[in-house]
Design a protein around this motif. Structure first.
Motif, PDB file in Angstrom:
ATOM      1  N   LEU A  24       3.492   7.666  -6.191  1.00 13.74           N
ATOM      2  CA  LEU A  24       4.014   7.190  -4.655  1.00 13.74           C
ATOM      3  C   LEU A  24       4.686   6.053  -4.772  1.00 13.74           C
ATOM      4  CD1 LEU A  24       3.399   8.091  -1.686  1.00 13.74           C
ATOM      5  CD2 LEU A  24       0.999   6.755  -2.238  1.00 13.74           C
ATOM      6  N   LEU A  99       3.374  16.770  -3.647  1.00  9.74           N
ATOM      7  CA  LEU A  99       2.270  15.945  -4.153  1.00  9.74           C
ATOM      8  C   LEU A  99       2.256  15.365  -2.601  1.00  9.74           C
ATOM      9  CD1 LEU A  99       4.988  14.734  -6.708  1.00  9.74           C
ATOM     10  CD2 LEU A  99       2.913  15.869  -7.124  1.00  9.74           C
ATOM     11  N   PHE A 100       3.059  14.818  -1.488  1.00  5.28           N
ATOM     12  CA  PHE A 100       2.605  14.132  -1.025  1.00  5.28           C
ATOM     13  C   PHE A 100       2.672  14.812   0.587  1.00  5.28           C
ATOM     14  CE2 PHE A 100       4.996  11.956  -3.988  1.00  5.28           C
ATOM     15  CZ  PHE A 100       3.169  11.417  -5.045  1.00  5.28           C
ATOM     16  N   PRO A 101       2.380  15.636   0.692  1.00  7.56           N
ATOM     17  CA  PRO A 101       2.632  16.625   2.473  1.00  7.56           C
ATOM     18  C   PRO A 101       2.683  16.003   3.303  1.00  7.56           C
ATOM     19  CG  PRO A 101       0.401  17.529   0.557  1.00  7.56           C
ATOM     20  CD  PRO A 101       0.572  16.076   0.563  1.00  7.56           C
ATOM     21  N   LEU A 103       4.379  13.101   3.888  1.00  8.51           N
ATOM     22  CA  LEU A 103       4.634  11.233   3.450  1.00  8.51           C
ATOM     23  C   LEU A 103       6.588  11.594   4.346  1.00  8.51           C
ATOM     24  CD1 LEU A 103       4.022   9.124   2.511  1.00  8.51           C
ATOM     25  CD2 LEU A 103       5.575   9.456   0.766  1.00  8.51           C
TER      26      LEU A 103
ATOM     27  N   ALA B 110      -1.468   9.845   0.840  1.00  7.81           N
ATOM     28  CA  ALA B 110      -0.735  10.253  -0.500  1.00  7.81           C
ATOM     29  C   ALA B 110      -1.606   9.428  -1.400  1.00  7.81           C
ATOM     30  CB  ALA B 110       0.567   9.962   0.128  1.00  7.81           C
ATOM     31  N   ALA B 111      -1.513   7.862  -1.310  1.00  7.90           N
ATOM     32  CA  ALA B 111      -2.531   7.757  -2.329  1.00  7.90           C
ATOM     33  C   ALA B 111      -3.812   8.015  -3.117  1.00  7.90           C
ATOM     34  CB  ALA B 111      -3.024   5.973  -1.833  1.00  7.90           C
ATOM     35  N   ARG B 113      -5.168  11.497  -2.441  1.00  9.05           N
ATOM     36  CA  ARG B 113      -4.151  12.520  -3.277  1.00  9.05           C
ATOM     37  C   ARG B 113      -4.141  12.284  -4.579  1.00  9.05           C
ATOM     38  NH1 ARG B 113      -2.982  17.074  -0.570  1.00  9.05           N
ATOM     39  NH2 ARG B 113      -1.876  19.118  -2.140  1.00  9.05           N
ATOM     40  N   GLN B 114      -3.270  11.773  -4.508  1.00 13.39           N
ATOM     41  CA  GLN B 114      -2.396  10.913  -6.249  1.00 13.39           C
ATOM     42  C   GLN B 114      -3.669  10.752  -6.963  1.00 13.39           C
ATOM     43  OE1 GLN B 114       1.244   8.803  -6.979  1.00 13.39           O
ATOM     44  NE2 GLN B 114      -0.545   7.214  -7.837  1.00 13.39           N
ATOM     45  N   ARG B 117      -5.926  13.234  -8.059  1.00  9.68           N
ATOM     46  CA  ARG B 117      -4.898  14.684  -8.886  1.00  9.68           C
ATOM     47  C   ARG B 117      -5.134  13.527 -10.422  1.00  9.68           C
ATOM     48  NH1 ARG B 117       0.732  13.862  -9.995  1.00  9.68           N
ATOM     49  NH2 ARG B 117       1.125  12.742  -8.555  1.00  9.68           N
ATOM     50  N   LEU B 118      -4.948  12.175 -10.738  1.00  8.51           N
ATOM     51  CA  LEU B 118      -3.816  11.199 -11.716  1.00  8.51           C
ATOM     52  C   LEU B 118      -5.697  11.514 -12.510  1.00  8.51           C
ATOM     53  CD1 LEU B 118      -1.894   8.769 -10.899  1.00  8.51           C
ATOM     54  CD2 LEU B 118      -1.392  10.672 -12.254  1.00  8.51           C
TER      55      LEU B 118
END
Lengths: 120, 120
Positions: A24, A99-101, A103, B110-111, B113-114, B117-118
Motif C-alpha cells: 500500500l 489487494l485494496f478494494p 482504493l 487497505a492498510a 487489510r494489508q 494479510r502480512l
C-alpha cells in the motif's frame, strides 16, 4: 559455444512485483506525484488498452518520464511490456482491486474532483 | 510601545493549510510512509480524540517523529495544537471527507487489510 539467441520476437522483460509483494505504501507513493497520477488517470480512462510511453505528453524530460514509469511499475501500479522497441503500459487494476478494494477508484474520483474544483 | 503579550494560555499556533489548499498529491504522499500511516490509523481509531505526539511509540528518533508529524500537518491530514508544551494531534477527517469523499476510509481499509494479510 555461442550464447542463446534472443527470442525471435525481440521481447525483453521488465521486473514487476508479483501481486503479493505489492505494498500500500508504495502504491500511495507512486500515486502522490502529479505526473504519475496523470499517467494513471489516462491508463484508467483507456480501460484495458495498453498505451505506449510516447502517448503521454508529459511536460518533463524523457529521462524523468522514464523514471516516473519505473516508479509506477516497481510499485505494482502498472505493467510494462516491450513490443519491439516500444514499451506498452497497462494499469494493474485486477491486482490493485484484489489487494485494496475501492482504493484506486477513490483516488481516481478524488483526482477528478480536485481537477474540477481547481478549474472552477 | 511594548509589544502585545502572548495569550494568557501560552498557546502557540502552528501553520495549517486551509481546506481549499489541501492537495490530493500531498495527502497521498503523507500517507505513503509506514510511520505516518500508523499515526493516521491510530488517530482514526481514536475518533475525535486528540492524541499527544508522545502517545505514539514510533521506532524512530524524536526528530524523525517530529518530521513525520510536520508532513502530516502541512499536507492537511492532521491538525496540531499546543496545550501548554504538549502538541495534540487530531485527524482532519471533516476536511478530507469533504474534499475527497471515501478516500481516507479506503486507505484505512487497505492498510487494515494489508496488515491482516502480512500477519497471516
Amino acid at each position: 559455444m555461442p550464447t542463446a539467441a534472443p527470442p525471435a520476437t525481440g521481447t525483453r522483460t521488465l521486473a514487476h512485483p508479483p501481486r503479493e509483494e505489492i505494498r500500500l505504501e508504495g502504491v500511495l507513493h507512486a500515486l502522490s506525484d502529479p505526473m504519475r497520477l496523470t499517467v494513471v488517470r489516462e491508463l484508467a480512462a483507456a480501460r484495458s488498452a495498453e498505451l505506449s510511453c510516447s502517448h503521454f505528453d508529459l511536460p518533463v524530460t524523457k529521462s524523468t518520464t522514464t523514471h516516473h514509469f519505473r516508479v509506477l511499475r516497481e510499485s505494482g501500479v502498472i505493467r510494462q511490456v516491450y513490443r519491439g522497441t516500444t514499451k506498452l503500459n497497462g494499469l494493474r487494476r485486477d491486482d490493485l482491486d484484489a489487494l485494496f478494494p475501492g482504493l484506486l477508484d477513490s483516488v481516481l474520483a478524488a483526482a477528478r474532483r480536485q481537477q474540477e474544483r481547481l478549474a472552477a
